[in-house]
Design a protein around this motif. Structure first.
Motif, PDB file in Angstrom:
ATOM      1  N   ASN A  29       0.845  -1.196   0.000  1.00 32.36           N
ATOM      2  CA  ASN A  29       0.000   0.000   0.000  1.00 32.36           C
ATOM      3  C   ASN A  29       0.886   1.254   0.000  1.00 32.36           C
ATOM      4  OD1 ASN A  29      -2.153   1.671   0.002  1.00 32.36           O
ATOM      5  ND2 ASN A  29      -2.865   1.148   2.059  1.00 32.36           N
ATOM      6  N   THR A  30       1.730   1.348  -1.017  1.00 30.99           N
ATOM      7  CA  THR A  30       2.707   2.429  -1.102  1.00 30.99           C
ATOM      8  C   THR A  30       2.027   3.784  -0.967  1.00 30.99           C
ATOM      9  OG1 THR A  30       4.074   1.081  -2.534  1.00 30.99           O
ATOM     10  CG2 THR A  30       4.500   3.433  -2.533  1.00 30.99           C
ATOM     11  N   GLY A  31       2.640   4.661  -0.187  1.00 26.43           N
ATOM     12  CA  GLY A  31       2.067   5.975   0.105  1.00 26.43           C
ATOM     13  C   GLY A  31       1.652   6.044   1.556  1.00 26.43           C
ATOM     14  N   GLN A  32       1.000   4.979   2.016  1.00 28.77           N
ATOM     15  CA  GLN A  32       0.636   4.920   3.429  1.00 28.77           C
ATOM     16  C   GLN A  32       1.690   4.158   4.222  1.00 28.77           C
ATOM     17  OE1 GLN A  32      -3.291   3.484   4.086  1.00 28.77           O
ATOM     18  NE2 GLN A  32      -3.232   3.751   6.305  1.00 28.77           N
ATOM     19  N   TYR A  33       2.372   3.217   3.556  1.00 29.47           N
ATOM     20  CA  TYR A  33       3.409   2.441   4.198  1.00 29.47           C
ATOM     21  C   TYR A  33       4.689   2.536   3.370  1.00 29.47           C
ATOM     22  CZ  TYR A  33      -0.412   0.494   6.883  1.00 29.47           C
ATOM     23  OH  TYR A  33      -1.500   0.354   7.694  1.00 29.47           O
ATOM     24  N   GLY A  34       5.820   2.444   4.027  1.00 24.38           N
ATOM     25  CA  GLY A  34       7.096   2.501   3.331  1.00 24.38           C
ATOM     26  C   GLY A  34       8.232   2.394   4.320  1.00 24.38           C
ATOM     27  N   GLY A  35       9.418   2.715   3.876  1.00 17.92           N
ATOM     28  CA  GLY A  35      10.568   2.585   4.757  1.00 17.92           C
ATOM     29  C   GLY A  35      11.182   1.211   4.648  1.00 17.92           C
ATOM     30  N   ASP A  36      11.947   0.837   5.651  1.00 17.98           N
ATOM     31  CA  ASP A  36      12.654  -0.437   5.592  1.00 17.98           C
ATOM     32  C   ASP A  36      12.584  -1.138   6.942  1.00 17.98           C
ATOM     33  OD1 ASP A  36      14.100  -2.490   4.488  1.00 17.98           O
ATOM     34  OD2 ASP A  36      15.648  -1.167   3.655  1.00 17.98           O
ATOM     35  N   HIS A  37      13.107  -2.375   6.972  1.00 25.06           N
ATOM     36  CA  HIS A  37      13.035  -3.158   8.190  1.00 25.06           C
ATOM     37  C   HIS A  37      14.223  -4.104   8.266  1.00 25.06           C
ATOM     38  CE1 HIS A  37      11.840  -6.249   5.397  1.00 25.06           C
ATOM     39  NE2 HIS A  37      12.037  -7.141   6.352  1.00 25.06           N
ATOM     40  N   THR A  38      14.426  -4.625   9.478  1.00 27.49           N
ATOM     41  CA  THR A  38      15.431  -5.665   9.694  1.00 27.49           C
ATOM     42  C   THR A  38      14.807  -6.754  10.553  1.00 27.49           C
ATOM     43  OG1 THR A  38      17.250  -4.081   9.614  1.00 27.49           O
ATOM     44  CG2 THR A  38      17.695  -6.214  10.656  1.00 27.49           C
ATOM     45  N   ILE A  39      14.804  -7.975  10.046  1.00 24.48           N
ATOM     46  CA  ILE A  39      14.241  -9.084  10.805  1.00 24.48           C
ATOM     47  C   ILE A  39      15.224  -9.501  11.898  1.00 24.48           C
ATOM     48  CG2 ILE A  39      13.563 -11.516  10.701  1.00 24.48           C
ATOM     49  CD1 ILE A  39      12.386 -10.974   7.965  1.00 24.48           C
ATOM     50  N   ILE A  40      14.707  -9.641  13.100  1.00 25.57           N
ATOM     51  CA  ILE A  40      15.531 -10.038  14.241  1.00 25.57           C
ATOM     52  C   ILE A  40      15.381 -11.528  14.522  1.00 25.57           C
ATOM     53  CG2 ILE A  40      15.940  -9.678  16.712  1.00 25.57           C
ATOM     54  CD1 ILE A  40      14.846  -6.825  16.315  1.00 25.57           C
ATOM     55  N   ASP A  41      14.132 -11.996  14.497  1.00 25.57           N
ATOM     56  CA  ASP A  41      13.903 -13.410  14.775  1.00 25.57           C
ATOM     57  C   ASP A  41      12.542 -13.809  14.218  1.00 25.57           C
ATOM     58  OD1 ASP A  41      14.558 -15.956  15.900  1.00 25.57           O
ATOM     59  OD2 ASP A  41      13.123 -15.567  17.510  1.00 25.57           O
ATOM     60  N   VAL A  42      12.417 -15.092  13.870  1.00 22.85           N
ATOM     61  CA  VAL A  42      11.160 -15.651  13.398  1.00 22.85           C
ATOM     62  C   VAL A  42      10.954 -16.981  14.110  1.00 22.85           C
ATOM     63  CG1 VAL A  42       9.831 -16.481  11.414  1.00 22.85           C
ATOM     64  CG2 VAL A  42      11.420 -14.566  11.136  1.00 22.85           C
ATOM     65  N   SER A  43       9.740 -17.231  14.575  1.00 21.05           N
ATOM     66  CA  SER A  43       9.433 -18.525  15.191  1.00 21.05           C
ATOM     67  C   SER A  43       8.108 -19.026  14.655  1.00 21.05           C
ATOM     68  CB  SER A  43       9.383 -18.408  16.723  1.00 21.05           C
ATOM     69  OG  SER A  43       8.334 -17.536  17.119  1.00 21.05           O
ATOM     70  N   VAL A  44       7.875 -20.329  14.769  1.00 21.07           N
ATOM     71  CA  VAL A  44       6.665 -20.945  14.235  1.00 21.07           C
ATOM     72  C   VAL A  44       6.180 -22.000  15.223  1.00 21.07           C
ATOM     73  CG1 VAL A  44       7.978 -22.639  12.910  1.00 21.07           C
ATOM     74  CG2 VAL A  44       5.644 -22.086  12.219  1.00 21.07           C
ATOM     75  N   ALA A  45       4.831 -22.128  15.323  1.00 25.19           N
ATOM     76  CA  ALA A  45       4.243 -23.092  16.245  1.00 25.19           C
ATOM     77  C   ALA A  45       2.809 -23.359  15.828  1.00 25.19           C
ATOM     78  CB  ALA A  45       4.286 -22.569  17.673  1.00 25.19           C
ATOM     79  N   PRO A  46       2.242 -24.480  16.244  1.00 28.01           N
ATOM     80  CA  PRO A  46       0.801 -24.677  16.046  1.00 28.01           C
ATOM     81  C   PRO A  46       0.025 -23.612  16.810  1.00 28.01           C
ATOM     82  CG  PRO A  46       1.874 -26.727  16.695  1.00 28.01           C
ATOM     83  CD  PRO A  46       2.875 -25.642  16.892  1.00 28.01           C
ATOM     84  N   ALA A  47      -1.172 -23.267  16.312  1.00 28.70           N
ATOM     85  CA  ALA A  47      -1.960 -22.198  16.912  1.00 28.70           C
ATOM     86  C   ALA A  47      -3.141 -22.758  17.688  1.00 28.70           C
ATOM     87  CB  ALA A  47      -2.448 -21.241  15.836  1.00 28.70           C
ATOM     88  N   LYS A  48      -3.545 -22.005  18.717  1.00 28.71           N
ATOM     89  CA  LYS A  48      -4.804 -22.277  19.413  1.00 28.71           C
ATOM     90  C   LYS A  48      -5.399 -20.941  19.835  1.00 28.71           C
ATOM     91  CE  LYS A  48      -3.151 -22.614  24.186  1.00 28.71           C
ATOM     92  NZ  LYS A  48      -3.200 -23.409  25.445  1.00 28.71           N
ATOM     93  N   ILE A  49      -6.699 -20.953  20.025  1.00 28.22           N
ATOM     94  CA  ILE A  49      -7.359 -19.717  20.478  1.00 28.22           C
ATOM     95  C   ILE A  49      -6.941 -19.436  21.915  1.00 28.22           C
ATOM     96  CG2 ILE A  49      -9.576 -18.668  21.029  1.00 28.22           C
ATOM     97  CD1 ILE A  49     -10.788 -20.188  18.710  1.00 28.22           C
TER      98      ILE A  49
END
Length: 891
Positions: A453-473
């Motif tokens: 959604n260029t114009g409303q969002y922009g800039g840059d980022h750096t990923i620090i960590d990513v994790s994954v797991a099964p989900a539950k409510i």
């Protein structure tokens, strides 16, 4: 648009003893009653006036008196005799005794079968408000006498002098802590409760909450008196629980909102979102999520969203619509008021056991970390993870905005089926949680787009960590459900967003920030670990540190030094006064955040916190810039709170010090003692004779400030001496600092000053300082019994000291209970806006503690004292308080 604003406007409205002159400088004690803390400001020559002494000698001092002009007991002729009143009301054959009986002579008149009891600290408005000679306010002895005269049963049997005498006796008991009900925490309830409240923001909270909505500094200070009315204070601290928004304050809110809305749309980067004349719908959506949500401190209802969307999209221009929307939000009760009302126990249990309104997911198993290399996400399959069709990917990253902006940050979109893009909104670190639906089996590569959604969002980022797991409510923790279940049937529980606001305002004096709102939205505040993390984060934040210092400045009233003037002293500048106020804030912050320091070192310290301005003014080298640093005061008169420049300069007059006010405020603010209101001052001849003695001394040129007040207030047998004999005047030995907070000169080993008046000699020894003084009845918390203090003086049972520094150290050296008790009491009131002890009730506004409240508050007090510990750690105690039941559970 106009209709909506009008609705917002309408909704916002719903919710001591005298010597010569000035009695106006008396100050409020912990019971909310004005104490006779000073004799008046006099002329610079300190000329004594017999006529002024005589005219004030028969009036009961009541600075809050609002007696009607038609009173049958005029202020100027009130002459009640407390001793006679005691005899009259305790007469077993008299009319009063029929309904009101003080059976154990503890100052509380118990309820009998045909009448309510009398709590002398809480003379409430009568149940039948019809009162023939004007309103009864319950705030003056004259009102009370008039009420007894005209409204008590058996009217005609206790009129005139009888009514005045009884009123004088009852009024003389005010400030005495009446113990009715439990005296210790024996069997604590499973849940303790704070008081429910609905209060509009104080000026400080208003300014901070406004500023938090914008990315650039506001165009003005909206906490100033020029922008908003002064705060109402309860027991000495800002508190709008019992205040109402009047027309003047409402007009100020509207004027401020109008100015801010125009400034916001015309100042690039002021708002936290982008907008343009071609993006009405997008602007409305951004306004709802980026402005209205944090302004309301909760998610908007569907109706509110529709109304604000209509304001923006229905306007002739986006700018006009946005201005109206901002103005309406800033005028709404949702912004202006702090709701700490909560849900009933039944409503909360229903909500906890129902399907959640907002479905929030959490890991159903221990997440597997995929790491982060800045631009790539490691393969989940390589890490041994198999997608289940209902999974969570949690990405922790930091971000930078678009160049030359402060508010346009990127978003992140995972190229996995069923996921939605998420905005970053701030530099971070930020944690984004993606719910992945429908993906099963091994996934070797996760692609993502860093900008959408260029114009409303922009800039840059750096990923620090990513994790994954099964989900539950995510479900409410069982411990919280159990706590709600254990609560009384009439209990109320703050919802998540009310609770977040209560935490934020208590710890930072501002609305919840983005991170706290995110945690609240995700339901994390019911999780002890996350809650404690948020509390620590808020306390240690920049606003948290400012709030800690502000607490000290308000508690000890030393912020008030900013507004005093000492004409003729060019060195006592605004910069010096501001630095003096900040010195106290910095000292308290030092003992609060440095866990090696005890809170009590605030009194016994041989150091202070100085910047260059104050270092130069005090003549104490050590600070070289604007930053406050720790400077040793060993071997000097300075050190400890009482010997600070702010305390000494604040409690003084333009031409001399105020030893009475200094004495009273040591007791009130540092020991949490209250001094009883004086009875009828019908000793004019004795005081006139004393005034003549002081006049002769002044003409001789050797009258010191302490002698000036002692001669006139401590005449044996007079009304003034009841308090001044042993409670106030023996503390005059702290008067070794002048009226701008500098130590008095030392000549031949003696503390000296210039004698008062035009004939004043130089280097007159201050006898009451050089001989030393005493603190009598220093071990009391609550009302001081003057009889006990007199006995202590007669038997020599007091704490000796010479000078302010010795007195400050003596409070700790003698382990006086009021030192810690006052910290507990003031901290509780600052955080929750209500009393923890009966003696802390401000009778002008607050109801007395009920018997059940007294028992529960004793348990709360015990818990806080345990948290304070042997090292008197105020930070640990504050954490204990805000993590306890009383912040979330109300009654």
């Amino acid at each position: 648009m106009k209709k909506f604003l009008t609705l917002g406007l309408l909704s916002a409205t719903l919710v001591g003893c005298g010597g010569t002159t000035d009695l106006s400088s008396s100050s409020s004690n912990s019971s909310g009653i004005k104490s006779s803390s000073s004799i008046a400001k006099s002329s610079s020559s300190a000329t004594l006036s017999s006529s002024s002494v005589k005219s004030s000698s028969s009036a009961v001092i009541s600075s809050s008196s609002k007696a009607a002009s038609s009173s049958s007991v005029p202020v100027s002729t009130f002459d009640g005799n407390p001793a006679n009143g005691k005899v009259l009301i305790e007469n077993t054959s008299g009319n009063c005794f029929v309904c009101h009986e003080d059976g154990n002579h503890d100052g509380f008149f118990e309820a009998k079968a045909n009448s309510n009891g009398i709590d002398v600290n809480n003379f409430e408005y009568p149940s039948n408000p019809t009162f023939s000679s004007g309103n009864y306010t319950g705030t003056s002895v004259e009102d009370l006498a008039r009420f007894i005269d005209e409204r008590m049963p058996n009217a005609g049997t206790c009129n005139g002098q009888c009514a005045e005498d009884i009123a004088a006796y009852l009024w003389s008991l005010r400030g005495k802590e009446v113990v009715v009900g439990p005296t210790s925490c024996v069997s604590p309830d499973p849940v303790n409760y704070g008081r429910r409240s609905l209060k509009f923001l104080t000026s400080y909270e208003y300014q901070n909450s406004l500023q938090a909505l914008f990315n650039k500094p506001l165009p003005a200070d909206y906490s100033s008196n020029s922008k908003i009315a002064s705060d109402v204070t309860v027991a000495g601290l800002p508190n709008h629980t019992y205040a109402k928004i009047n027309e003047g304050r409402l007009n100020s809110y509207d004027s401020n909102a109008t100015d801010i809305s125009r400034w916001a749309t015309k100042t690039a980067g002021a708002l936290s979102f982008s907008w343009s004349e071609t993006t009405k719908a997008a602007t409305a959506a951004s306004f709802l999520s980026e402005f209205a949500y944090p302004a309301f401190r909760r998610p908007l209802t569907a109706e509110e969203k529709n109304e604000y969307t209509a304001i923006i999209t229905g306007a002739n221009s986006v700018e006009a619509g946005l201005q109206w929307a901002i103005r309406s939000a800033l005028m709404s009760p949702q912004f202006l008021y702090r709701s700490e009302l909560g849900l009933t126990k039944t409503q909360m249990l229903t909500a906890l056991n129902a399907a959640p309104e907002r479905v929030v997911y959490e890991p159903a198993a221990t997440p597997i970390s995929l790491g982060g290399s800045g631009t790539n996400i490691k393969s989940p399959a390589d890490a041994g993870y198999t997608f289940t069709g209902n999974d969570l990917i949690v990405v922790k990253l930091s971000a930078t905005p678009v160049a030359n902006t402060t508010n346009v940050y990127p978003g992140l979109k995972l190229n996995l089926a069923g996921t939605q893009p998420l905005p970053v909104n701030r530099a971070g670190p930020v944690t984004l949680t993606f719910h992945v639906k429908g993906t099963t089996g091994p996934v070797y590569y996760i692609a993502y787009d860093k900008v959408y959604n260029t114009g409303q969002y922009g800039g840059d980022h750096t990923i620090i960590d990513v994790s994954v797991a099964p989900a539950k409510i995510k479900d409410a923790p069982n411990a919280f459900k159990a706590q709600v279940t254990a609560a009384d049937a009439d209990a109320y529980v703050l919802d998540d967003f009310e609770y977040a606001s209560a935490l934020a305002f208590a710890l930072t004096g501002s609305a919840p920030d983005t991170e706290l709102l995110e945690a609240t939205y995700n339901g994390d505040l019911s999780t002890p670990e996350t809650l404690e993390y948020q509390v620590d984060r808020l306390i240690n934040s920049a606003k948290g540190k400012e709030q800690v210092g502000r607490f000290a400045g308000l508690w000890f009233a030393t912020d008030g030094v900013i507004n005093v003037n000492r004409f003729g002293n060019d060195k006592f500048t605004n910069e010096v006064k501001n630095s003096m106020a900040q010195e106290i804030r910095e000292m308290y912050k030092h003992v609060f955040y440095d866990e090696s320091q005890s809170y009590k070192s605030l009194f016994e310290a041989d150091y202070t916190m100085l910047n260059k301005t104050l270092s130069d003014f005090y003549g104490m080298p050590g600070a070289t810039g604007d930053t406050f640093v720790k400077v040793s005061t060993a071997g000097t008169k300075r050190g400890g709170l009482i010997a600070s420049g702010a305390f000494m300069a604040l409690y003084a007059h333009d031409d001399r010090t105020s030893p009475i006010r200094r004495a009273v405020h040591v007791r009130q603010d540092m020991l949490c003692q209250s001094i009883p209101q004086p009875g009828a001052l019908n000793d004019g001849d004795a005081r006139l004779a004393a005034a003549a003695v002081a006049q002769a001394r002044q003409e001789a040129g050797d009258l010191t400030t302490t002698d000036f007040y002692d001669i006139q207030t401590n005449v044996p047998g007079t009304s003034c001496s009841v308090c001044h004999n042993a409670v106030i005047n023996p503390l005059f030995a702290m008067d070794d600092f002048n009226n701008v907070g500098l130590p008095r000169d030392i000549v031949n080993g003696m503390v000296v000053q210039k004698g008062l008046g035009a004939n004043g000699k130089t280097n007159v020894p201050v006898k009451m300082v050089n001989d030393g003084g005493f603190l009598y009845s220093g071990d009391i918390v609550g009302g001081v019994d003057t009889t006990i203090a007199d006995d202590a003086k007669a038997t020599g049972n007091g704490i000796p000291f010479k000078g302010a520094k010795q007195l400050s150290k003596a409070l700790v050296a003698n382990d006086l209970p009021g030192v810690d008790a006052c910290l507990v009491q003031k901290t509780y009131r600052f955080a929750l806006g209500s009393p923890i002890r009966p003696s802390d009730v401000d009778a002008r506004y607050e109801p007395s503690l009920s018997t059940k409240e007294k028992g529960q508050m004793l348990c709360v007090k015990d818990n806080l004292e345990k948290a304070l510990g042997a090292n008197s750690n105020p930070k640990a105690m504050l954490k204990k308080l805000v993590l306890s039941d009383v912040l979330r559970f109300r009654r």
